[in-house]
Write a protein that holds these residues in place. Structure first.
Motif: not given
Length: 116
Positions: A73-75, A78-79, A82-85
């Motif tokens: 997730l850190m690599n 962010p979009s 967040l979209g995957a979550m």
């Protein structure tokens, strides 16, 4: 001045609670390790054999999985993360509702009189 100095000393010792929050996973792990030591690393007797086999290394496997997930997730952007979550959060209730409706239809067809 004495009051400010006293507050400054307290803040240096306690860090405003941040130190505890940052190390909470370590604290939980140590508490769990102490409980395991008290039980002599014995798994409960009602567990299955494969559960007993992984009992002692379960904590490290969970921590490795969470570290892998955090690294991935850190690599990513962010979009994307967040979209995957969001996709996961929306798809799980939808699939559960769909499964429920299919199960309801199946049970209804089993118990309804006549042939359809």
């Amino acid at each position: 001045m004495a009051c400010w100095k006293n507050n400054d000393t307290n803040n240096n010792n306690y860090y405003g609670g941040r130190l505890v929050d940052e190390s909470m996973i370590v604290l939980r792990k140590r508490i769990h390790e102490m409980k395991m030591i008290e039980r002599n690393y014995e798994a409960p007797s009602d567990w299955m054999d494969w559960e007993k086999q992984y009992y002692t290394s379960y904590d490290s496997m969970v921590l490795e999985a969470m570290a892998f997930l955090q690294t991935q997730l850190m690599n990513t952007r962010p979009s994307f993360a967040l979209g995957a979550m969001a996709l996961l959060a929306l798809s799980l209730p939808t699939s559960a509702a769909l499964l429920f409706f299919h199960l309801l239809h199946f049970t209804n067809s089993l118990f309804s009189p006549g042939i359809h």
